[in-house]
Design a protein around this motif. Structure first.
Motif, mmCIF file in Angstrom:
data_model
loop_
_atom_site.group_PDB
_atom_site.id
_atom_site.type_symbol
_atom_site.label_atom_id
_atom_site.label_comp_id
_atom_site.label_asym_id
_atom_site.label_seq_id
_atom_site.Cartn_x
_atom_site.Cartn_y
_atom_site.Cartn_z
ATOM 1 N N ASP A 196 -21.313 -10.441 18.110
ATOM 2 C CA ASP A 196 -19.901 -10.309 17.750
ATOM 3 C C ASP A 196 -19.029 -9.834 18.906
ATOM 4 N N VAL A 197 -19.632 -9.592 20.077
ATOM 5 C CA VAL A 197 -18.848 -9.187 21.244
ATOM 6 C C VAL A 197 -18.417 -10.443 21.994
ATOM 7 N N VAL A 198 -17.111 -10.707 21.983
ATOM 8 C CA VAL A 198 -16.555 -11.906 22.611
ATOM 9 C C VAL A 198 -15.556 -11.488 23.688
ATOM 10 N N PHE A 199 -15.756 -12.000 24.895
ATOM 11 C CA PHE A 199 -14.834 -11.711 25.995
ATOM 12 C C PHE A 199 -13.759 -12.795 26.071
ATOM 13 N N HIS A 200 -12.597 -12.405 26.556
ATOM 14 C CA HIS A 200 -11.524 -13.384 26.768
ATOM 15 C C HIS A 200 -11.857 -14.280 27.947
ATOM 16 N N ASN A 201 -12.274 -13.676 29.053
ATOM 17 C CA ASN A 201 -12.645 -14.459 30.239
ATOM 18 C C ASN A 201 -13.466 -13.585 31.191
ATOM 19 N N LEU A 202 -14.721 -13.359 30.835
ATOM 20 C CA LEU A 202 -15.600 -12.516 31.645
ATOM 21 C C LEU A 202 -15.877 -13.188 32.987
ATOM 22 N N GLY A 203 -15.598 -12.471 34.072
ATOM 23 C CA GLY A 203 -15.812 -13.027 35.398
ATOM 24 C C GLY A 203 -16.981 -12.411 36.142
ATOM 25 N N LEU A 204 -17.316 -11.126 35.811
ATOM 26 C CA LEU A 204 -18.405 -10.441 36.505
ATOM 27 C C LEU A 204 -19.116 -9.505 35.536
ATOM 28 N N ALA A 205 -20.432 -9.637 35.466
ATOM 29 C CA ALA A 205 -21.260 -8.748 34.648
ATOM 30 C C ALA A 205 -22.144 -7.933 35.568
ATOM 31 N N GLY A 247 -19.592 -15.315 29.244
ATOM 32 C CA GLY A 247 -18.380 -15.965 29.733
ATOM 33 C C GLY A 247 -18.675 -17.364 30.223
ATOM 34 N N ARG A 248 -17.735 -17.931 30.998
ATOM 35 C CA ARG A 248 -17.915 -19.264 31.572
ATOM 36 C C ARG A 248 -18.639 -19.116 32.912
ATOM 37 N N HIS A 249 -19.957 -18.902 32.830
ATOM 38 C CA HIS A 249 -20.800 -18.734 34.015
ATOM 39 C C HIS A 249 -20.321 -17.573 34.892
ATOM 40 N N PRO A 250 -20.213 -16.370 34.347
ATOM 41 C CA PRO A 250 -19.762 -15.243 35.173
ATOM 42 C C PRO A 250 -20.789 -14.874 36.235
ATOM 43 N N HIS A 251 -20.312 -14.214 37.282
ATOM 44 C CA HIS A 251 -21.214 -13.692 38.298
ATOM 45 C C HIS A 251 -22.004 -12.525 37.714
ATOM 46 N N VAL A 252 -23.221 -12.315 38.228
ATOM 47 C CA VAL A 252 -24.083 -11.250 37.722
ATOM 48 C C VAL A 252 -24.575 -10.401 38.894
ATOM 49 N N LEU A 253 -24.359 -9.084 38.787
ATOM 50 C CA LEU A 253 -24.829 -8.135 39.797
ATOM 51 C C LEU A 253 -25.744 -7.129 39.107
ATOM 52 N N MET A 254 -26.997 -7.086 39.524
ATOM 53 C CA MET A 254 -27.957 -6.123 38.993
ATOM 54 C C MET A 254 -28.075 -4.940 39.953
ATOM 55 N N MET A 255 -28.242 -3.739 39.421
ATOM 56 C CA MET A 255 -28.386 -2.560 40.269
ATOM 57 C C MET A 255 -29.594 -1.744 39.820
#
Length: 473
Positions: A381-390, A410-418
Motif C-alpha cells: 500500500d506504499v505508493v510513491f509519486h515519483n521515486l528517483g533514489l532508494a 518507482g520507474r526504475h529508481p537508482h539504488v544505493l546500498m550501505m
C-alpha cells in the motif's frame, strides 16, 4: 517463465502423502514449504547402524543392530518401577529389550513371541546381560539392509521425528526430474566430484560410505549453490542495467547542503560521491554498494545523493532495518533538510490509522520528498509519486528480493546500498555481484574511534544508567 521440467520441484509439500496441517506447520518452521526445500534439507550428521556384532561381543554404549527371535515377555508387577522386558536372542547370545512405562498390549503386538525382528539402538549391560532400552527401530527380517546402514540425521523441529522427515525426503527424491549436468565434465573429473543429482541422492541415502567420504558430495552441492547464486545475480544485474535510469545531477541544493554540513568532506568521501554522481548522471540505473565503518560519513553521502533526486522533482527514500535506526536517521536528516525547505517524513510500524493514511497520501501526491522508514516502506500500500533514489542502510539485514522490492517502487529508481559491516572483496563479489562497490576507508578529522564492548546481560541496569548519564550530561 519456469521450465516445465522444474515444476515438480516447486509443488507444495502438502502434495506428499501424509503431510497434514501439523506436519505442514512443522516443515514450515524448517523452511521446507516446497519439494525443492526438502531435497536440499541435508543431514546434519549420520548415525552408523552398521555395527552388527555377535550379541556376546557387543560393546556397551554403542548403537548396534541385531537379528533376533522374540523368546518371551516379562511384565513387571503392578506398582513396580521396573521396565517391561522382551527377552530375545540368537545363536550368539541373549538380548533384553526394555520399555519403561510402555503399553504392554502395544509392545506385545509389535514384538510377537516366536517371530524374528531386526532391532537397532543403543546397548548397555546390566548384571552381564546385554540390554537395549526403547529400540530406535523394530523391523521385519527383510528390512535388514534398510536398517543396517548409515542413517541420515536431519535438523528437526517440534512435532517432527527424524523417521517421518526421512520418509518425506525420500518421497521428494522420487519426484525429482532427470536434469542435465551443468558442470563441465573435465572440471568434475579434476575434483573427483560426482554429478549433482548423484551427490544429492547419496547424501540422503548413503550406502557403505564412511561419513568422511561424504564431505566431497557436500562440497559439490555447495559449489552448485554458489554458482546458481552468481548466475542469478548476473541475471538481476543484466535486467537492472537493461532498464534506463533517471539522469540526475547535483545543483543548488547540493551546494547549500555542503555549506551547512558541520564538517568538510574528506578526499575519500569526495571520490565516492563522484562515483555515485557518475552513476546517477549516466542514464543507466545505479546499483551501488557503499561500505564504510561507523562514523565514516555514509549517511552524509546518501543525503547529498538524495538531494540530486529532490532537486529534479523526484522523491528519495532511505530504509533501515530497525525503527531505532530509522528514527536516528530522521533526527539528523531532517535537521539538514529542513533549512533547505525539503519535506521529510518517517514510516514505520508505529504509524497507524489516520496518521498513516495521511502520510501515504502525501507520499503518493509527491508532497513528501524524502521518507525514512523500515520494512514498512516496501509494503504493497506504499505508493510513491515519483521515486528517483532508494537508499538501503545495513543492507546485509535484507535479502536480495527485499532490497529489490523497494527499488521496484518507482520507474526504475537508482539504488544505493550501505553497510558498516566489513566484507572482504571476494565475499562482496559473491554475495553482491549485482552491484558496483565503493569503500570509505577514512573518517572525517576529529572523529573518535568506535568503542565496542561486551557487557553481561546481568548488568543491564548499569548499561541503562550509563546511557542515562550520557544523555543527561
Amino acid at each position: 517463465m519456469r521450465p516445465d521440467i522444474l515444476k515438480p520441484l516447486f509443488d507444495p509439500v502438502t502434495t506428499l502423502k501424509g503431510v497434514g496441517d501439523n506436519a505442514r506447520h512443522a516443515l514450515t518452521r524448517l523452511g521446507c514449504e516446497r519439494i525443492r526445500d526438502l531435497l536440499f534439507h541435508l543431514p546434519a550428521h549420520y548415525l552408523d547402524r552398521r555395527y552388527a556384532p555377535a550379541i556376546f561381543e557387543a560393546e556397551p554404549g554403542k548403537v548396534a543392530t541385531f537379528l533376533v527371535t522374540v523368546e518371551s515377555h516379562q511384565q513387571p508387577a503392578r506398582g513396580s518401577k521396573a521396565p517391561y522386558k522382551v527377552v530375545c536372542g540368537n545363536e550368539t547370545g541373549s538380548l533384553q529389550l526394555l520399555y519403561f512405562k510402555g503399553n504392554a498390549a502395544a509392545v506385545k503386538n509389535m514384538l510377537v513371541t516366536g517371530r524374528r525382528y531386526v532391532v537397532s539402538g543403543k546397548t548397555d549391560r546390566f548384571d552381564g546381560i546385554l540390554q537395549m532400552a526403547h529400540p530406535d527401530i523394530v523391523a521385519p527380517p527383510d528390512q535388514w539392509n534398510a536398517v543396517c546402514r548409515l542413517e541420515p540425521q536431519y535438523p528437526l523441529t517440534y512435532a517432527l521425528s527424524n523417521r517421518v522427515l526421512a520418509r518425506l525426503i525420500q518421497a521428494a527424491l522420487a519426484r525429482m526430474p532427470v536434469l542435465p549436468e551443468w558442470a563441465d565434465a573435465a572440471f568434475l573429473e579434476r575434483r573427483k566430484w560426482p554429478a549433482w543429482e548423484q551427490a544429492l541422492r547419496i547424501l540422503h541415502a548413503p550406502a557403505d560410505d564412511a561419513p568422511e567420504t561424504l564431505e566431497p558430495l557436500r562440497t559439490r552441492l555447495a559449489y552448485d549453490e554458489i554458482l546458481a547464486g552468481q548466475l542469478a545475480l548476473a541475471m538481476v544485474r543484466k535486467n537492472a542495467k537493461a532498464k534506463p535510469g533517471i539522469p540526475l545531477t547535483p545543483g543548488a541544493l547540493r551546494e547549500k547542503a555542503l555549506k551547512q554540513l558541520p564538517f568538510q568532506l574528506t578526499e575519500g568521501q569526495r571520490q565516492v560521491l563522484a562515483e555515485i554522481d557518475a552513476d546517477l548522471a549516466s542514464g543507466e540505473r545505479m546499483m551501488r554498494l557503499l561500505q564504510g565503518d561507523v562514523g565514516s560519513g555514509k549517511t552524509a553521502l546518501a543525503l547529498l545523493a538524495m538531494l540530486s533526486a529532490v532537486e529534479q522533482g523526484f522523491q528519495a527514500a532511505i530504509m533501515a532495518p530497525t525503527e531505532i535506526l530509522a528514527r536516528q536517521h530522521l533526527h539528523w536528516i531532517e535537521s539538514q533538510l529542513a533549512p533547505l525547505g525539503v519535506q521529510t517524513a518517517i514510516l514505520t510500524g508505529r504509524e497507524k490509522g489516520k496518521k498513516r493514511e495521511e502520510l501515504l497520501a502525501r507520499l503518493a501526491g509527491g508532497q513528501t520528498q524524502v521518507v525514512i522508514g523500515t520494512h514498512a516502506l516496501f509494503q504493497d500500500d506504499v505508493v510513491f509519486h515519483n521515486l528517483g533514489l532508494a537508499v538501503v542502510d545495513e543492507q546485509h539485514r535484507f535479502g536480495v528480493m527485499q532490497r529489490l522490492r523497494l527499488g521496484d517502487k518507482g520507474r526504475h529508481p537508482h539504488v544505493l546500498m550501505m553497510t558498516a559491516t566489513p566484507i572482504p572483496r571476494s565475499l562482496t563479489l559473491a554475495a553482491f555481484g549485482d552491484m558496483d562497490c565503493s569503500r570509505l576507508t577514512e573518517k572525517p578529522p576529529g572523529r573518535k574511534p568506535v568503542d565496542t564492548r561486551a557487557v553481561p546481560s546481568g548488568r543491564m541496569d548499569d548499561v541503562v544508567e550509563g546511557l542515562r548519564r550520557l544523555l543527561d550530561g
